[in-house]
Design an enzyme around this catalytic site. Structure first.
Site, mmCIF file in Angstrom:
data_model
loop_
_atom_site.group_PDB
_atom_site.id
_atom_site.type_symbol
_atom_site.label_atom_id
_atom_site.label_comp_id
_atom_site.label_asym_id
_atom_site.label_seq_id
_atom_site.Cartn_x
_atom_site.Cartn_y
_atom_site.Cartn_z
ATOM 1 N N TYR A 159 -55.614 49.417 132.625
ATOM 2 C CA TYR A 159 -55.837 50.708 131.945
ATOM 3 C C TYR A 159 -54.602 51.108 131.129
ATOM 4 O O TYR A 159 -54.701 51.494 129.948
ATOM 5 C CB TYR A 159 -56.157 51.757 133.013
ATOM 6 N N ILE A 192 -55.930 65.314 134.021
ATOM 7 C CA ILE A 192 -56.874 66.339 133.596
ATOM 8 C C ILE A 192 -57.997 66.428 134.624
ATOM 9 O O ILE A 192 -58.450 65.387 135.138
ATOM 10 C CB ILE A 192 -57.481 65.960 132.208
HETATM 11 N N1 LIG Z 1 -59.347 62.599 133.174
HETATM 12 C C1 LIG Z 1 -58.075 62.341 132.978
HETATM 13 O O1 LIG Z 1 -57.215 62.792 133.730
HETATM 14 C C2 LIG Z 1 -57.618 61.521 131.808
HETATM 15 C C3 LIG Z 1 -56.238 61.372 131.614
HETATM 16 C C4 LIG Z 1 -55.781 60.632 130.546
HETATM 17 C C5 LIG Z 1 -56.684 60.064 129.678
HETATM 18 N N2 LIG Z 1 -58.017 60.196 129.892
HETATM 19 C C6 LIG Z 1 -58.895 59.557 128.920
HETATM 20 O O2 LIG Z 1 -59.764 60.510 128.363
HETATM 21 C C7 LIG Z 1 -61.007 59.906 128.017
HETATM 22 C C8 LIG Z 1 -62.140 60.664 128.684
HETATM 23 O O3 LIG Z 1 -61.920 60.658 130.080
HETATM 24 P P1 LIG Z 1 -62.795 61.514 131.115
HETATM 25 O O4 LIG Z 1 -61.886 61.875 132.221
HETATM 26 O O5 LIG Z 1 -63.546 62.569 130.402
HETATM 27 O O6 LIG Z 1 -63.766 60.351 131.645
HETATM 28 P P2 LIG Z 1 -65.306 60.392 132.051
HETATM 29 O O7 LIG Z 1 -65.503 59.166 132.879
HETATM 30 O O8 LIG Z 1 -65.688 61.709 132.606
HETATM 31 O O9 LIG Z 1 -66.047 60.212 130.639
HETATM 32 C C9 LIG Z 1 -65.990 59.003 129.916
HETATM 33 C C10 LIG Z 1 -67.267 58.884 129.107
HETATM 34 O O10 LIG Z 1 -67.242 57.636 128.401
HETATM 35 C C11 LIG Z 1 -68.527 57.046 128.507
HETATM 36 N N3 LIG Z 1 -68.434 55.598 128.336
HETATM 37 C C12 LIG Z 1 -67.970 54.679 129.224
HETATM 38 N N4 LIG Z 1 -68.086 53.444 128.731
HETATM 39 C C13 LIG Z 1 -68.628 53.579 127.494
HETATM 40 C C14 LIG Z 1 -68.996 52.635 126.491
HETATM 41 N N5 LIG Z 1 -68.824 51.319 126.680
HETATM 42 N N6 LIG Z 1 -69.532 53.102 125.325
HETATM 43 C C15 LIG Z 1 -69.717 54.436 125.133
HETATM 44 N N7 LIG Z 1 -69.393 55.371 126.069
HETATM 45 C C16 LIG Z 1 -68.852 54.937 127.230
HETATM 46 C C17 LIG Z 1 -69.001 57.422 129.897
HETATM 47 O O11 LIG Z 1 -70.414 57.260 130.034
HETATM 48 C C18 LIG Z 1 -68.536 58.857 129.987
HETATM 49 O O12 LIG Z 1 -69.485 59.761 129.483
HETATM 50 C C19 LIG Z 1 -60.899 58.452 128.473
HETATM 51 O O13 LIG Z 1 -60.512 57.645 127.371
HETATM 52 C C20 LIG Z 1 -59.805 58.497 129.495
HETATM 53 O O14 LIG Z 1 -59.169 57.256 129.619
HETATM 54 C C21 LIG Z 1 -58.505 60.918 130.925
#
Ligand SMILES: NC(=O)c1ccc[n+]([C@@H]2O[C@H](COP(=O)([O-])OP(=O)(O)OC[C@H]3O[C@@H](n4cnc5c(N)ncnc54)[C@H](O)[C@@H]3O)[C@@H](O)[C@H]2O)c1
Length: 252
Positions: A159, A192
């Site tokens: 990741y 987050i």
């Molecule tokens: N939550 C955190 O603390 C955090 C921190 C840093 C970065 N992020 C990044 O933020 C972004 C969103 O994270 P989140 O926490 O909302 O995650 P989440 O898992 O709630 O949402 C991710 C979304 O991406 C979709 N997805 C997964 N694979 C896919 C694909 N192949 N094609 C299209 N859609 C796809 C999922 O169905 C889901 O709706 C991600 O890139 C994550 O790495 C999150």
């Protein structure tokens, strides 16, 4: 133009937009007036919630299902938006997954899967829209990275590498297209409150909180505000940057 409708007339695609951070980004860009294409791999029924919310806020939204890891499917879907609606102005590469494990036990298939969604997915979608952005001489490419891409995290070698990769990708694209009115930036969230972090054990969450100077986890709204700004006209001279949204977890 009213402050609230700064993105009126713009077409925005948000990958992985059905839930979590992506969902709130969709709503933010819709409130700013953009016509939103919510991409995800889930069923229409799941996306309907955010489409209803967008409509409730007076915006316009449609579901654009495809797997960002699939080059052909991404290109076909995004080219159809460009053909039918005249362009894509804002692309938010938000879709992301984790397959955590310590390196010694990490399976090659979990390395490949995380890379193909988080990093190749951004390549697939950005490449599919870049010519249209060049022709319209306006574009915003905003990729959602992670603090982990800068600081690393045990159990997340795949990741962290994918998120660090997004930064190099973004900086290169930014240099290629800056003269065409297109910016490319990364918004790098810290920890987050979403489904992704809800799975963390309490012990891990407490340890993380003790390292965040702001004393709280971030909200999806904190991230969406940064995306809304970078998508705006006012951010036209900001490109190739990583905007950290992490409560001071890392300060560099
Ligand atoms: N939550 C955190 O603390 C955090 C921190 C840093 C970065 N992020 C990044 O933020 C972004 C969103 O994270 P989140 O926490 O909302 O995650 P989440 O898992 O709630 O949402 C991710 C979304 O991406 C979709 N997805 C997964 N694979 C896919 C694909 N192949 N094609 C299209 N859609 C796809 C999922 O169905 C889901 O709706 C991600 O890139 C994550 O790495 C999150």
């Amino acid at each position: 133009m009213s402050g609230e409708q700064k993105l009126k007339g713009k077409i925005a695609v948000v990958t992985g937009g059905s839930r979590g951070i992506g969902r709130v980004i969709c709503l933010k860009l819709a409130r700013l007036g953009a016509n939103i294409f919510v991409n995800d791999v889930c069923d229409q029924a799941i996306v309907q919630g955010i489409l209803d919310e967008i409509a409730g806020a007076g915006g316009t939204g449609s579901f654009l299902p495809f797997d960002v890891a699939d080059t052909e499917a991404s290109s076909k879907a995004l080219k159809s938006v460009i053909k039918d609606h005249g362009g894509v102005h804002i692309l938010v590469n938000n879709a992301g997954i984790t397959r955590d494990s310590l390196l010694a036990r990490m399976k090659a298939k979990d390395w490949d899967l995380v890379m193909s969604v988080n990093l190749k997915g951004a390549f697939n979608c950005t490449q599919a829209v870049i010519m249209a952005m060049i022709k319209q001489r306006w574009g915003r490419i905003i990729s959602i990275g992670s603090v982990v891409g800068s600081m690393g995290n045990p159990g997340q070698a795949n990741y962290a590498a994918s998120k660090a990769g997004l930064e190099g990708f973004t900086k290169s694209v930014a240099r290629e297209v800056a003269s065409r009115g297109i910016t490319a930036n990364v918004v790098a969230p810290g920890f987050i409150e979403t489904g992704m972090t809800a799975e963390l054990p309490e012990k891990v969450k407490d340890r993380l909180l003790s390292q965040i100077p702001a004393g709280r986890m971030g909200s999806p709204e904190d991230v969406a505000e940064a995306v809304g700004f970078l998508a705006s006209e006012e951010a036209s001279y900001i490109t190739g940057q990583v905007l950290h949204v992490n409560g001071g977890l890392i300060c560099d």
